[in-house]
Design a protein around this motif. Structure first.
Motif, PDB file in Angstrom:
ATOM      1  N   ALA A  45       0.807  -1.212   0.000  1.00  9.52           N
ATOM      2  CA  ALA A  45       0.000   0.000   0.000  1.00  9.52           C
ATOM      3  C   ALA A  45       0.843   1.266   0.000  1.00  9.52           C
ATOM      4  CB  ALA A  45      -0.924  -0.001   1.220  1.00  9.52           C
ATOM      5  N   THR A  46       2.075   1.193   0.493  1.00  7.80           N
ATOM      6  CA  THR A  46       2.902   2.395   0.598  1.00  7.80           C
ATOM      7  C   THR A  46       4.030   2.432  -0.415  1.00  7.80           C
ATOM      8  OG1 THR A  46       4.301   1.350   2.276  1.00  7.80           O
ATOM      9  CG2 THR A  46       2.432   2.656   3.069  1.00  7.80           C
ATOM     10  N   LYS A  47       3.934   1.645  -1.461  1.00  6.48           N
ATOM     11  CA  LYS A  47       4.994   1.637  -2.468  1.00  6.48           C
ATOM     12  C   LYS A  47       5.129   3.013  -3.107  1.00  6.48           C
ATOM     13  CE  LYS A  47       5.295  -3.141  -3.803  1.00  6.48           C
ATOM     14  NZ  LYS A  47       5.126  -4.128  -4.826  1.00  6.48           N
ATOM     15  N   VAL A  48       6.365   3.367  -3.407  1.00 10.20           N
ATOM     16  CA  VAL A  48       6.653   4.612  -4.091  1.00 10.20           C
ATOM     17  C   VAL A  48       6.191   4.469  -5.534  1.00 10.20           C
ATOM     18  CG1 VAL A  48       8.515   6.149  -4.828  1.00 10.20           C
ATOM     19  CG2 VAL A  48       8.631   5.009  -2.597  1.00 10.20           C
ATOM     20  N   ASP A  49       5.514   5.512  -6.044  1.00  8.65           N
ATOM     21  CA  ASP A  49       5.089   5.463  -7.443  1.00  8.65           C
ATOM     22  C   ASP A  49       6.310   5.438  -8.337  1.00  8.65           C
ATOM     23  OD1 ASP A  49       2.389   5.487  -6.875  1.00  8.65           O
ATOM     24  OD2 ASP A  49       2.260   7.677  -6.901  1.00  8.65           O
ATOM     25  N   ASP A  50       6.323   4.518  -9.259  1.00  7.30           N
ATOM     26  CA  ASP A  50       7.428   4.362 -10.184  1.00  7.30           C
ATOM     27  C   ASP A  50       6.830   4.184 -11.568  1.00  7.30           C
ATOM     28  OD1 ASP A  50       9.703   3.715 -11.599  1.00  7.30           O
ATOM     29  OD2 ASP A  50      10.405   2.218 -10.187  1.00  7.30           O
ATOM     30  N   PRO A  51       7.101   5.115 -12.486  1.00 10.29           N
ATOM     31  CA  PRO A  51       6.511   5.001 -13.814  1.00 10.29           C
ATOM     32  C   PRO A  51       7.005   3.756 -14.563  1.00 10.29           C
ATOM     33  CG  PRO A  51       8.168   6.725 -13.794  1.00 10.29           C
ATOM     34  CD  PRO A  51       7.988   6.246 -12.375  1.00 10.29           C
ATOM     35  N   ASN A  52       8.148   3.261 -14.200  1.00  7.29           N
ATOM     36  CA  ASN A  52       8.696   2.054 -14.803  1.00  7.29           C
ATOM     37  C   ASN A  52       8.532   0.899 -13.822  1.00  7.29           C
ATOM     38  OD1 ASN A  52       9.748   3.610 -16.989  1.00  7.29           O
ATOM     39  ND2 ASN A  52      11.402   4.238 -15.641  1.00  7.29           N
ATOM     40  N   GLN A  53       8.508  -0.293 -14.338  1.00 10.37           N
ATOM     41  CA  GLN A  53       8.439  -1.471 -13.473  1.00 10.37           C
ATOM     42  C   GLN A  53       9.774  -1.592 -12.735  1.00 10.37           C
ATOM     43  OE1 GLN A  53       5.777  -3.253 -12.968  1.00 10.37           O
ATOM     44  NE2 GLN A  53       6.717  -4.728 -11.621  1.00 10.37           N
ATOM     45  N   PRO A  54       9.770  -1.562 -11.378  1.00  7.97           N
ATOM     46  CA  PRO A  54      11.050  -1.672 -10.670  1.00  7.97           C
ATOM     47  C   PRO A  54      11.628  -3.072 -10.797  1.00  7.97           C
ATOM     48  CG  PRO A  54       9.228  -1.723  -9.117  1.00  7.97           C
ATOM     49  CD  PRO A  54       8.632  -1.457 -10.482  1.00  7.97           C
ATOM     50  N   SER A  55      12.948  -3.139 -10.696  1.00  3.47           N
ATOM     51  CA  SER A  55      13.607  -4.442 -10.717  1.00  3.47           C
ATOM     52  C   SER A  55      13.238  -5.200  -9.446  1.00  3.47           C
ATOM     53  CB  SER A  55      15.121  -4.260 -10.794  1.00  3.47           C
ATOM     54  OG  SER A  55      15.604  -3.710  -9.586  1.00  3.47           O
ATOM     55  N   GLU A  56      13.540  -6.498  -9.448  1.00  7.78           N
ATOM     56  CA  GLU A  56      13.296  -7.317  -8.257  1.00  7.78           C
ATOM     57  C   GLU A  56      14.008  -6.731  -7.041  1.00  7.78           C
ATOM     58  OE1 GLU A  56      13.210 -11.963  -8.104  1.00  7.78           O
ATOM     59  OE2 GLU A  56      14.437 -11.358  -9.812  1.00  7.78           O
ATOM     60  N   LEU A  57      15.268  -6.316  -7.251  1.00  5.03           N
ATOM     61  CA  LEU A  57      16.063  -5.798  -6.142  1.00  5.03           C
ATOM     62  C   LEU A  57      15.505  -4.461  -5.646  1.00  5.03           C
ATOM     63  CD1 LEU A  57      18.444  -6.274  -4.277  1.00  5.03           C
ATOM     64  CD2 LEU A  57      19.910  -5.142  -5.959  1.00  5.03           C
ATOM     65  N   ALA A  58      15.108  -3.588  -6.561  1.00  2.46           N
ATOM     66  CA  ALA A  58      14.539  -2.302  -6.158  1.00  2.46           C
ATOM     67  C   ALA A  58      13.250  -2.509  -5.368  1.00  2.46           C
ATOM     68  CB  ALA A  58      14.285  -1.432  -7.381  1.00  2.46           C
ATOM     69  N   ALA A  59      12.403  -3.410  -5.834  1.00  2.00           N
ATOM     70  CA  ALA A  59      11.159  -3.697  -5.121  1.00  2.00           C
ATOM     71  C   ALA A  59      11.449  -4.289  -3.743  1.00  2.00           C
ATOM     72  CB  ALA A  59      10.293  -4.650  -5.943  1.00  2.00           C
ATOM     73  N   LEU A  60      12.435  -5.181  -3.678  1.00  2.00           N
ATOM     74  CA  LEU A  60      12.810  -5.781  -2.401  1.00  2.00           C
ATOM     75  C   LEU A  60      13.350  -4.719  -1.445  1.00  2.00           C
ATOM     76  CD1 LEU A  60      13.256  -8.248  -0.554  1.00  2.00           C
ATOM     77  CD2 LEU A  60      15.487  -8.525  -1.649  1.00  2.00           C
ATOM     78  N   MET A  61      14.183  -3.818  -1.944  1.00  2.00           N
ATOM     79  CA  MET A  61      14.742  -2.765  -1.093  1.00  2.00           C
ATOM     80  C   MET A  61      13.636  -1.876  -0.525  1.00  2.00           C
ATOM     81  SD  MET A  61      18.006  -2.925  -0.687  1.00  2.00           S
ATOM     82  CE  MET A  61      19.304  -3.944  -1.357  1.00  2.00           C
ATOM     83  N   ARG A  62      12.651  -1.581  -1.318  1.00  2.00           N
ATOM     84  CA  ARG A  62      11.517  -0.774  -0.819  1.00  2.00           C
ATOM     85  C   ARG A  62      10.759  -1.535   0.257  1.00  2.00           C
ATOM     86  NH1 ARG A  62       9.852   1.263  -6.807  1.00  2.00           N
ATOM     87  NH2 ARG A  62      11.516   2.801  -6.997  1.00  2.00           N
ATOM     88  N   GLU A  63      10.581  -2.823   0.043  1.00  2.00           N
ATOM     89  CA  GLU A  63       9.920  -3.662   1.038  1.00  2.00           C
ATOM     90  C   GLU A  63      10.768  -3.739   2.314  1.00  2.00           C
ATOM     91  OE1 GLU A  63       8.288  -8.237   1.265  1.00  2.00           O
ATOM     92  OE2 GLU A  63       8.645  -7.354  -0.708  1.00  2.00           O
ATOM     93  N   MET A  64      12.086  -3.830   2.139  1.00  2.00           N
ATOM     94  CA  MET A  64      12.987  -3.882   3.286  1.00  2.00           C
ATOM     95  C   MET A  64      12.924  -2.582   4.077  1.00  2.00           C
ATOM     96  SD  MET A  64      16.190  -5.853   1.502  1.00  2.00           S
ATOM     97  CE  MET A  64      17.330  -5.707   2.870  1.00  2.00           C
ATOM     98  N   PHE A  65      12.789  -1.466   3.387  1.00  2.00           N
ATOM     99  CA  PHE A  65      12.681  -0.179   4.078  1.00  2.00           C
ATOM    100  C   PHE A  65      11.441  -0.165   4.969  1.00  2.00           C
ATOM    101  CE2 PHE A  65      11.254   4.150   4.631  1.00  2.00           C
ATOM    102  CZ  PHE A  65      12.418   4.791   5.028  1.00  2.00           C
ATOM    103  N   THR A  66      10.317  -0.607   4.421  1.00  2.00           N
ATOM    104  CA  THR A  66       9.068  -0.636   5.189  1.00  2.00           C
ATOM    105  C   THR A  66       9.198  -1.582   6.381  1.00  2.00           C
ATOM    106  OG1 THR A  66       7.812  -0.163   3.184  1.00  2.00           O
ATOM    107  CG2 THR A  66       6.590  -1.082   5.031  1.00  2.00           C
ATOM    108  N   ALA A  67       9.804  -2.730   6.159  1.00  2.00           N
ATOM    109  CA  ALA A  67      10.002  -3.685   7.253  1.00  2.00           C
ATOM    110  C   ALA A  67      10.915  -3.094   8.324  1.00  2.00           C
ATOM    111  CB  ALA A  67      10.584  -4.983   6.711  1.00  2.00           C
ATOM    112  N   THR A  68      11.940  -2.375   7.892  1.00  2.00           N
ATOM    113  CA  THR A  68      12.877  -1.777   8.840  1.00  2.00           C
ATOM    114  C   THR A  68      12.196  -0.691   9.670  1.00  2.00           C
ATOM    115  OG1 THR A  68      14.713  -2.321   7.382  1.00  2.00           O
ATOM    116  CG2 THR A  68      15.139  -0.672   9.076  1.00  2.00           C
ATOM    117  N   GLU A  69      11.227  -0.010   9.093  1.00  2.00           N
ATOM    118  CA  GLU A  69      10.453   0.953   9.888  1.00  2.00           C
ATOM    119  C   GLU A  69       9.729   0.242  11.028  1.00  2.00           C
ATOM    120  OE1 GLU A  69       9.161   4.610   7.023  1.00  2.00           O
ATOM    121  OE2 GLU A  69       8.190   2.687   6.600  1.00  2.00           O
ATOM    122  N   SER A  70       9.204  -0.957  10.774  1.00  2.00           N
ATOM    123  CA  SER A  70       8.532  -1.703  11.846  1.00  2.00           C
ATOM    124  C   SER A  70       9.541  -2.223  12.866  1.00  2.00           C
ATOM    125  CB  SER A  70       7.681  -2.841  11.281  1.00  2.00           C
ATOM    126  OG  SER A  70       8.471  -3.910  10.860  1.00  2.00           O
TER     127      SER A  70
END
Length: 158
Positions: A45-70
């Protein structure tokens, strides 16, 4: 304590390596799976808008950021954070935007980051251990992908 010294030495070596590279370039407690699923929902729900499809690693890093906030919130509350270590091991296999991003020193830095998470779960000095984990993130991003460093620095605890 050995991990602290190793992480500190690695961070210093990374900074020196980064400076050398720039100079060279210029001259030439385990929570339930329900909680993990809830975090995945929040991450989606909180993914950063990205006009291009992010790579697997970029998507994972964003997920890791959210997890690290918790994780940060749990540490601030003096609780054992949700254990994301197994999920984060995907940093070794996730495909990056550019393949050269996973060249040296990325594999070693990824390993150090994952190892830096272990002390968080013994509950001894969570704030110090948490900040060491964030330091491992910053050390890697300084060399590999400096864009999110400002955002990562906001994860540090005083």
């Amino acid at each position: 304590m050995k991990l602290f010294y190793f992480a500190t030495l690695f961070f210093i070596a990374t900074v020196i390596y980064s400076c050398t590279q720039k100079t060279t370039e210029q001259t030439t407690s385990v929570q339930s799976s329900t909680e993990v699923q809830q975090l995945d929902t929040v991450a989606t729900a909180t993914k950063v808008d990205d006009p291009n499809q992010p790579s697997e690693l970029a998507a994972l890093m964003r997920e890791m950021f959210t997890a690290t906030e918790s994780i940060k919130l749990a540490v601030q509350q003096g609780k054992i954070p949700t254990d994301f270590r197994e999920k984060f091991t995907k940093i070794h296999s996730a495909k990056p935007t550019e393949t050269e991003m996973k060249d040296n020193p990325y594999p070693a830095m990824a390993k150090i980051f994952l190892e830096s998470m272990n002390p968080l779960y013994d509950g001894k000095d969570q704030i110090k251990d948490y900040n060491l984990m964030i330091g491992a993130c910053l050390a890697c991003h300084q060399n590999q992908c400096p864009g999110p460093m400002t955002r990562i620095k906001k994860l540090l605890l005083n």
